[in-house]
Design a protein around this motif. Structure first.
Motif, PDB file in Angstrom:
ATOM      1  N   VAL A  90       0.881  -1.180   0.000  1.00  0.00           N
ATOM      2  CA  VAL A  90       0.000   0.000   0.000  1.00  0.00           C
ATOM      3  C   VAL A  90       0.912   1.220   0.000  1.00  0.00           C
ATOM      4  O   VAL A  90       1.800   1.336   0.850  1.00  0.00           O
ATOM      5  N   ASN A  91       0.716   2.134  -0.940  1.00  0.00           N
ATOM      6  CA  ASN A  91       1.629   3.281  -1.003  1.00  0.00           C
ATOM      7  C   ASN A  91       1.191   4.403  -0.058  1.00  0.00           C
ATOM      8  O   ASN A  91       0.188   4.287   0.659  1.00  0.00           O
ATOM      9  N   THR A  92       1.930   5.481  -0.075  1.00  0.00           N
ATOM     10  CA  THR A  92       1.673   6.567   0.877  1.00  0.00           C
ATOM     11  C   THR A  92       0.369   7.295   0.617  1.00  0.00           C
ATOM     12  O   THR A  92      -0.118   8.017   1.486  1.00  0.00           O
ATOM     13  N   PHE A  93      -0.210   7.102  -0.566  1.00  0.00           N
ATOM     14  CA  PHE A  93      -1.506   7.716  -0.877  1.00  0.00           C
ATOM     15  C   PHE A  93      -2.662   6.734  -0.718  1.00  0.00           C
ATOM     16  O   PHE A  93      -3.806   7.057  -1.055  1.00  0.00           O
ATOM     17  N   GLY A  94      -2.373   5.542  -0.229  1.00  0.00           N
ATOM     18  CA  GLY A  94      -3.423   4.565   0.008  1.00  0.00           C
ATOM     19  C   GLY A  94      -3.772   3.696  -1.181  1.00  0.00           C
ATOM     20  O   GLY A  94      -4.776   2.964  -1.142  1.00  0.00           O
ATOM     21  N   TYR A  95      -2.962   3.727  -2.242  1.00  0.00           N
ATOM     22  CA  TYR A  95      -3.240   2.880  -3.403  1.00  0.00           C
ATOM     23  C   TYR A  95      -2.761   1.458  -3.121  1.00  0.00           C
ATOM     24  O   TYR A  95      -1.723   1.248  -2.493  1.00  0.00           O
ATOM     25  N   TYR A  99      -1.052  -3.478  -8.781  1.00  0.00           N
ATOM     26  CA  TYR A  99      -1.315  -2.471  -9.810  1.00  0.00           C
ATOM     27  C   TYR A  99      -1.711  -1.121  -9.224  1.00  0.00           C
ATOM     28  O   TYR A  99      -2.074  -0.211  -9.966  1.00  0.00           O
ATOM     29  N   GLN A 100      -1.641  -1.005  -7.908  1.00  0.00           N
ATOM     30  CA  GLN A 100      -1.879   0.271  -7.214  1.00  0.00           C
ATOM     31  C   GLN A 100      -3.238   0.890  -7.570  1.00  0.00           C
ATOM     32  O   GLN A 100      -3.347   1.962  -8.155  1.00  0.00           O
ATOM     33  N   PHE A 101      -4.289   0.200  -7.161  1.00  0.00           N
ATOM     34  CA  PHE A 101      -5.651   0.678  -7.389  1.00  0.00           C
ATOM     35  C   PHE A 101      -6.108   1.597  -6.272  1.00  0.00           C
ATOM     36  O   PHE A 101      -5.851   1.336  -5.089  1.00  0.00           O
ATOM     37  N   GLY A 102      -6.837   2.643  -6.652  1.00  0.00           N
ATOM     38  CA  GLY A 102      -7.519   3.482  -5.678  1.00  0.00           C
ATOM     39  C   GLY A 102      -8.862   2.866  -5.317  1.00  0.00           C
ATOM     40  O   GLY A 102      -9.455   2.124  -6.106  1.00  0.00           O
ATOM     41  N   LYS A 103      -9.356   3.184  -4.141  1.00  0.00           N
ATOM     42  CA  LYS A 103     -10.608   2.576  -3.669  1.00  0.00           C
ATOM     43  C   LYS A 103     -11.798   2.957  -4.537  1.00  0.00           C
ATOM     44  O   LYS A 103     -12.712   2.146  -4.753  1.00  0.00           O
ATOM     45  N   GLU A 104     -11.826   4.179  -5.059  1.00  0.00           N
ATOM     46  CA  GLU A 104     -12.952   4.596  -5.901  1.00  0.00           C
ATOM     47  C   GLU A 104     -12.942   3.850  -7.230  1.00  0.00           C
ATOM     48  O   GLU A 104     -14.007   3.475  -7.752  1.00  0.00           O
ATOM     49  N   THR A 105     -11.774   3.640  -7.778  1.00  0.00           N
ATOM     50  CA  THR A 105     -11.682   2.863  -9.019  1.00  0.00           C
ATOM     51  C   THR A 105     -12.153   1.432  -8.784  1.00  0.00           C
ATOM     52  O   THR A 105     -12.858   0.852  -9.621  1.00  0.00           O
ATOM     53  N   ASN A 113     -14.502  -4.264  -0.974  1.00  0.00           N
ATOM     54  CA  ASN A 113     -13.770  -4.662   0.227  1.00  0.00           C
ATOM     55  C   ASN A 113     -12.269  -4.555  -0.053  1.00  0.00           C
ATOM     56  O   ASN A 113     -11.644  -5.503  -0.540  1.00  0.00           O
ATOM     57  N   PRO A 114     -11.658  -3.409   0.265  1.00  0.00           N
ATOM     58  CA  PRO A 114     -10.229  -3.200  -0.041  1.00  0.00           C
ATOM     59  C   PRO A 114      -9.305  -4.211   0.630  1.00  0.00           C
ATOM     60  O   PRO A 114      -8.297  -4.618   0.038  1.00  0.00           O
ATOM     61  N   ASN A 115      -9.611  -4.606   1.843  1.00  0.00           N
ATOM     62  CA  ASN A 115      -8.752  -5.555   2.552  1.00  0.00           C
ATOM     63  C   ASN A 115      -8.754  -6.927   1.873  1.00  0.00           C
ATOM     64  O   ASN A 115      -7.707  -7.566   1.729  1.00  0.00           O
ATOM     65  N   TYR A 116      -9.931  -7.363   1.468  1.00  0.00           N
ATOM     66  CA  TYR A 116     -10.021  -8.635   0.750  1.00  0.00           C
ATOM     67  C   TYR A 116      -9.285  -8.536  -0.580  1.00  0.00           C
ATOM     68  O   TYR A 116      -8.557  -9.456  -0.971  1.00  0.00           O
ATOM     69  N   PHE A 117      -9.456  -7.413  -1.256  1.00  0.00           N
ATOM     70  CA  PHE A 117      -8.772  -7.181  -2.527  1.00  0.00           C
ATOM     71  C   PHE A 117      -7.259  -7.271  -2.349  1.00  0.00           C
ATOM     72  O   PHE A 117      -6.562  -7.937  -3.113  1.00  0.00           O
ATOM     73  N   LYS A 126      -7.787  -9.960 -11.984  1.00  0.00           N
ATOM     74  CA  LYS A 126      -9.085  -9.737 -12.623  1.00  0.00           C
ATOM     75  C   LYS A 126      -9.412  -8.251 -12.670  1.00  0.00           C
ATOM     76  O   LYS A 126      -9.983  -7.754 -13.653  1.00  0.00           O
ATOM     77  N   ALA A 127      -9.057  -7.544 -11.611  1.00  0.00           N
ATOM     78  CA  ALA A 127      -9.336  -6.107 -11.542  1.00  0.00           C
ATOM     79  C   ALA A 127      -8.561  -5.344 -12.609  1.00  0.00           C
ATOM     80  O   ALA A 127      -9.090  -4.407 -13.226  1.00  0.00           O
ATOM     81  N   PHE A 128      -7.323  -5.739 -12.838  1.00  0.00           N
ATOM     82  CA  PHE A 128      -6.520  -5.057 -13.862  1.00  0.00           C
ATOM     83  C   PHE A 128      -7.178  -5.180 -15.227  1.00  0.00           C
ATOM     84  O   PHE A 128      -7.292  -4.203 -15.973  1.00  0.00           O
ATOM     85  N   ILE A 129      -7.615  -6.375 -15.560  1.00  0.00           N
ATOM     86  CA  ILE A 129      -8.225  -6.602 -16.870  1.00  0.00           C
ATOM     87  C   ILE A 129      -9.563  -5.877 -16.978  1.00  0.00           C
ATOM     88  O   ILE A 129      -9.867  -5.244 -17.995  1.00  0.00           O
ATOM     89  N   ALA A 130     -10.371  -5.947 -15.912  1.00  0.00           N
ATOM     90  CA  ALA A 130     -11.673  -5.265 -15.937  1.00  0.00           C
ATOM     91  C   ALA A 130     -11.506  -3.765 -16.102  1.00  0.00           C
ATOM     92  O   ALA A 130     -12.226  -3.122 -16.881  1.00  0.00           O
ATOM     93  N   ASN A 131     -10.540  -3.194 -15.406  1.00  0.00           N
ATOM     94  CA  ASN A 131     -10.305  -1.754 -15.503  1.00  0.00           C
ATOM     95  C   ASN A 131      -9.811  -1.371 -16.895  1.00  0.00           C
ATOM     96  O   ASN A 131     -10.208  -0.339 -17.454  1.00  0.00           O
ATOM     97  N   ALA A 132      -8.952  -2.211 -17.474  1.00  0.00           N
ATOM     98  CA  ALA A 132      -8.463  -1.957 -18.829  1.00  0.00           C
ATOM     99  C   ALA A 132      -9.606  -2.016 -19.842  1.00  0.00           C
ATOM    100  O   ALA A 132      -9.679  -1.198 -20.774  1.00  0.00           O
ATOM    101  N   LYS A 133     -10.510  -2.971 -19.666  1.00  0.00           N
ATOM    102  CA  LYS A 133     -11.671  -3.077 -20.558  1.00  0.00           C
ATOM    103  C   LYS A 133     -12.551  -1.831 -20.460  1.00  0.00           C
ATOM    104  O   LYS A 133     -13.024  -1.300 -21.475  1.00  0.00           O
ATOM    105  N   ARG A 134     -12.769  -1.397 -19.256  1.00  0.00           N
ATOM    106  CA  ARG A 134     -13.603  -0.216 -19.036  1.00  0.00           C
ATOM    107  C   ARG A 134     -12.944   1.018 -19.646  1.00  0.00           C
ATOM    108  O   ARG A 134     -13.607   1.836 -20.319  1.00  0.00           O
TER     109      ARG A 134
END
Length: 218
Positions: A90-95, A99-105, A113-117, A126-134
Motif C-alpha cells: 500500500v503506497n503513501t496515498f493509500g493505493y 497495480y496500485q488501485f484506488g478505492k474509488e476505481t 472490500n479493499p482488505n479482501y482485494f 481480474k481487476a486489472f483486466i476489468a479496468n483496462a476493458k472499461r
C-alpha cells in the motif's frame, strides 16, 4: 628389511584388488546407457530466453524472462513500475496492491472490500483486466482518432493510452490527447500521462475487449 615391509603391506592389497576385479563384471551393457534416438540438438526458445535490463545501473541489473510486446509483458511491466510486482503493498496515498488501485476505481469495477482485494492476488489480476476493458470503452474514440499519431514527441499507441488511463484515469488521457499534449496530468509522485504514454507504447493489447460494464469477479 624393506622387502619384508613391502611384502607385508602390498601383498594383502594386491590380493584384495584381484578379488574385487574377479567379482566385478568385466563387460557392461552399453545399450542401457546409449543416447541413440534422443533429441539432443535443441535451443532455448526465444520467448523464455533470459535478457538483461540495460536501463538499470550495472549494480542493480536483474534478469527476467523476455516476453516481447505481449499483453502479459504489458501487464507485468506496468505492475513492476507501479509496485515492483508486490500484491500486498500500500503506497503513501493509500493505493493498493500490485497495480496500485484506488478505492474509488475499485468500486467502479465492483470491488467494495479493499482488505479482501489486497489479500487476494487472483482478484487483483481480474481487476486489472476489468479496468483496462472499461478504460478501452471510454477511450475507444480517442484510440481510433489518435493511435499512430505523434503528440508532444510521443507516438500514440493503444497500449500507451491504456497505461496512461491506469495511471491517471481515462478523463486525464482524453485531456492530454485532445489538447495535443498541453494538458499533461501528473500524479502525486510527479509521473505524467506523457511519460506512461511513451514508456508503455507498442504492446499488444488486442486481448482487451472494450466493455462499459466490466467487473472483476472470482
Amino acid at each position: 628389511m624393506l622387502k619384508k615391509i613391502i611384502s607385508n603391506v602390498i601383498a594383502p592389497f594386491a590380493i584384495c584388488l584381484l578379488i574385487a576385479l574377479a567379482l566385478y563384471p568385466t563387460t557392461l551393457d552399453y545399450e542401457k546407457y546409449s543416447t541413440h534416438g534422443l533429441e539432443l540438438d535443441f535451443n532455448v526458445p526465444k520467448e523464455i530466453a533470459m535478457v538483461e535490463k540495460k536501463s538499470q545501473p550495472e549494480d542493480e541489473q536483474v534478469f527476467t524472462p523476455y516476453l516481447g510486446k505481449s499483453f502479459e509483458a504489458f501487464k507485468e511491466a506496468l505492475a513492476f513500475k507501479e509496485s515492483q510486482g508486490d500484491y500486498f503493498t500500500v503506497n503513501t496515498f493509500g493505493y493498493l496492491g500490485k497495480y496500485q488501485f484506488g478505492k474509488e476505481t475499485l468500486k467502479m469495477i465492483g470491488i467494495y472490500n479493499p482488505n479482501y482485494f489486497l489479500n487476494t492476488p487472483e482478484l487483483q489480476e481480474k481487476a486489472f483486466i476489468a479496468n483496462a476493458k472499461r478504460n478501452k470503452w471510454i477511450l475507444r474514440k480517442d484510440i481510433s482518432r489518435f493511435a499512430g499519431k505523434r503528440i508532444s514527441g510521443v507516438e500514440v499507441t493503444e497500449s500507451g493510452i491504456l497505461a496512461a488511463a491506469h495511471l491517471a484515469g481515462a478523463g486525464s488521457v482524453k485531456k492530454f490527447l485532445r489538447s495535443y499534449g498541453s494538458n499533461n496530468f501528473a500524479d502525486g509522485y510527479g509521473t505524467t500521462v506523457k511519460y506512461y504514454m511513451k514508456r508503455f507504447a507498442g504492446y499488444d493489447t488486442s486481448f482487451v475487449k472494450a466493455d462499459k460494464r466490466a467487473k472483476a469477479r472470482i
